[in-house]
Design a protein around this motif. Structure first.
Motif, PDB file in Angstrom:
ATOM      1  N   ALA A 126       0.840  -1.211   0.000  1.00 26.34           N
ATOM      2  CA  ALA A 126       0.000   0.000   0.000  1.00 26.34           C
ATOM      3  C   ALA A 126       0.871   1.254   0.000  1.00 26.34           C
ATOM      4  CB  ALA A 126      -0.927  -0.015   1.213  1.00 26.34           C
ATOM      5  N   GLU A 127       1.967   1.210   0.760  1.00 23.20           N
ATOM      6  CA  GLU A 127       2.905   2.360   0.749  1.00 23.20           C
ATOM      7  C   GLU A 127       3.374   2.635  -0.672  1.00 23.20           C
ATOM      8  OE1 GLU A 127       6.455   2.162   3.082  1.00 23.20           O
ATOM      9  OE2 GLU A 127       5.408   1.828   4.958  1.00 23.20           O
ATOM     10  N   ARG A 128       3.685   1.558  -1.400  1.00 30.83           N
ATOM     11  CA  ARG A 128       4.200   1.726  -2.770  1.00 30.83           C
ATOM     12  C   ARG A 128       3.121   2.253  -3.706  1.00 30.83           C
ATOM     13  NH1 ARG A 128       7.839  -3.700  -2.438  1.00 30.83           N
ATOM     14  NH2 ARG A 128       9.666  -2.661  -1.542  1.00 30.83           N
ATOM     15  N   ILE A 129       1.887   1.817  -3.487  1.00 32.19           N
ATOM     16  CA  ILE A 129       0.773   2.321  -4.305  1.00 32.19           C
ATOM     17  C   ILE A 129       0.638   3.830  -4.094  1.00 32.19           C
ATOM     18  CG2 ILE A 129      -1.755   2.286  -4.518  1.00 32.19           C
ATOM     19  CD1 ILE A 129      -1.530  -0.790  -3.858  1.00 32.19           C
ATOM     20  N   VAL A 130       0.764   4.255  -2.858  1.00 31.53           N
ATOM     21  CA  VAL A 130       0.674   5.693  -2.531  1.00 31.53           C
ATOM     22  C   VAL A 130       1.849   6.439  -3.175  1.00 31.53           C
ATOM     23  CG1 VAL A 130       0.819   7.363  -0.630  1.00 31.53           C
ATOM     24  CG2 VAL A 130      -0.655   5.346  -0.414  1.00 31.53           C
ATOM     25  N   ALA A 131       3.057   5.909  -2.995  1.00 31.35           N
ATOM     26  CA  ALA A 131       4.258   6.604  -3.493  1.00 31.35           C
ATOM     27  C   ALA A 131       4.280   6.674  -5.024  1.00 31.35           C
ATOM     28  CB  ALA A 131       5.503   5.903  -2.971  1.00 31.35           C
ATOM     29  N   ASP A 132       3.729   5.630  -5.669  1.00 34.97           N
ATOM     30  CA  ASP A 132       3.759   5.586  -7.138  1.00 34.97           C
ATOM     31  C   ASP A 132       2.531   6.232  -7.765  1.00 34.97           C
ATOM     32  OD1 ASP A 132       6.075   4.213  -6.801  1.00 34.97           O
ATOM     33  OD2 ASP A 132       5.224   2.224  -7.210  1.00 34.97           O
TER      34      ASP A 132
END
Ligand SMILES: NC(=O)c1ccc[n+]([C@@H]2O[C@H](COP(=O)([O-])OP(=O)(O)OC[C@H]3O[C@@H](n4cnc5c(N)ncnc54)[C@H](OP(=O)(O)O)[C@@H]3O)[C@@H](O)[C@H]2O)c1
Length: 261
Positions: A126-132
């Motif tokens: 989820a962190e990566r979805i937010v960052a990307d």
């Protein structure tokens, strides 16, 4: 008239405290929840489900800041993907995400790892979805809230003998202190991944349980339980801790004294 701040999970442990602090700061607040509710204390409730996507579009409409607290014990990868999609269409200008300390350090190499620690992998995804996402964002990782440890201790104390994961340590933190920092971040400029937030002290799992038993006037034997797998090994090495970021003030003992009095 300012645009409302959307708080997902605004009915949960962290989210409720975030909502209260945003209201105290004079912000208009909109809460997304799966259950319908009437507006209260000037808080608008929108019914929706981040897992299915139902109701997200109207929830994000007209909001510039989205504070994403909704989550489940399994994490919130799918829920975050759905939220990000809608937030991108709505051109939100700040997405604020709460993750967990260790999300990037707990490896999921087997079915055992996933069964016990899949939450951490889901939080990292989820962190990566937010960052990307292309959206301006801020992500804060916190250690376990006192409320979570209390809930686990209460469940465990129903057993005649309590198993405590051998070698596991926890650095519990006050959810309202996390809420204060989270609101400060939400009302500031998007900052990407910010420094972790950990509680004031590191305890062994057995120590936390003993503290609960003492405060609730119970007696139970505690036995060590060896957990298998790679993820459990890095947990024993302290992957879920942030001792260099022990910024929390309220201790487990203080929390218990107040909550169980
Ligand atoms: N608890 C901890 O120790 C800890 C530590 C670090 C980070 N975090 C993170 O902090 C966040 C909040 O944790 P918490 O302990 O405060 O959670 P919580 O008390 O369990 O509350 C969960 C919230 O998520 C909402 N929710 C769950 N599934 C949803 C869905 N499909 N659609 C819309 N809303 C949904 C619930 O709203 P309704 O039931 O009203 O729909 C509820 O408000 C989570 O992302 C968690 O991973 C927690």
């Amino acid at each position: 008239m300012t645009s409302p701040i959307l708080v997902t999970g605004g009915t949960g442990t962290l989210g409720r405290l975030v909502v209260r602090r945003l209201r105290d700061a004079g912000c208009d607040v909109r809460v997304l929840s799966r259950r319908s509710r009437a507006a209260e204390d000037d808080i608008e409730f929108v019914t929706g489900d981040l897992a299915t996507g139902a109701g997200i579009e109207p929830a994000v409409e007209g909001t510039e800041i989205i504070v994403h607290c909704a989550g489940t014990p399994k994490g919130n990868e799918n829920e975050t993907r759905n939220l990000v999609r809608a937030a991108s269409r709505a051109r939100a200008r700040h997405l604020v995400y709460i993750s967990v300390v260790g999300a990037d350090r707990v490896p999921i190499a087997s079915r055992v790892d996933r069964a016990i620690f899949g939450y951490f992998a889901s939080k990292l995804a989820a962190e990566r979805i937010v960052a990307d996402s292309g959206l301006p964002f801020t992500t804060l990782r916190a250690t376990q809230f006192h409320e979570l440890i209390l809930m686990v201790a209460q469940q465990m104390a129903k057993l005649p003998v309590i198993p405590a994961p051998a070698g596991f340590r926890v650095q519990p933190i006050d959810a309202d202190e996390v809420a204060a920092r989270f609101v400060e971040l939400a009302l500031g400029e998007p900052a990407g991944l910010v420094p972790d937030m950990g509680g004031p002290r590191v305890y062994s799992a057995a120590e936390l349980l003993r503290g609960y038993l003492r405060a609730s006037h119970r007696r139970r034997p505690i036995v060590p339980l060896w957990l298998p797998g790679k993820a459990a090994r890095v947990f024993r090495a302290g992957a879920n801790l942030a001792p260099e970021q022990a910024v929390g003030r309220r201790t487990w003992e203080e929390f218990l004294a107040e909550r169980l009095s």
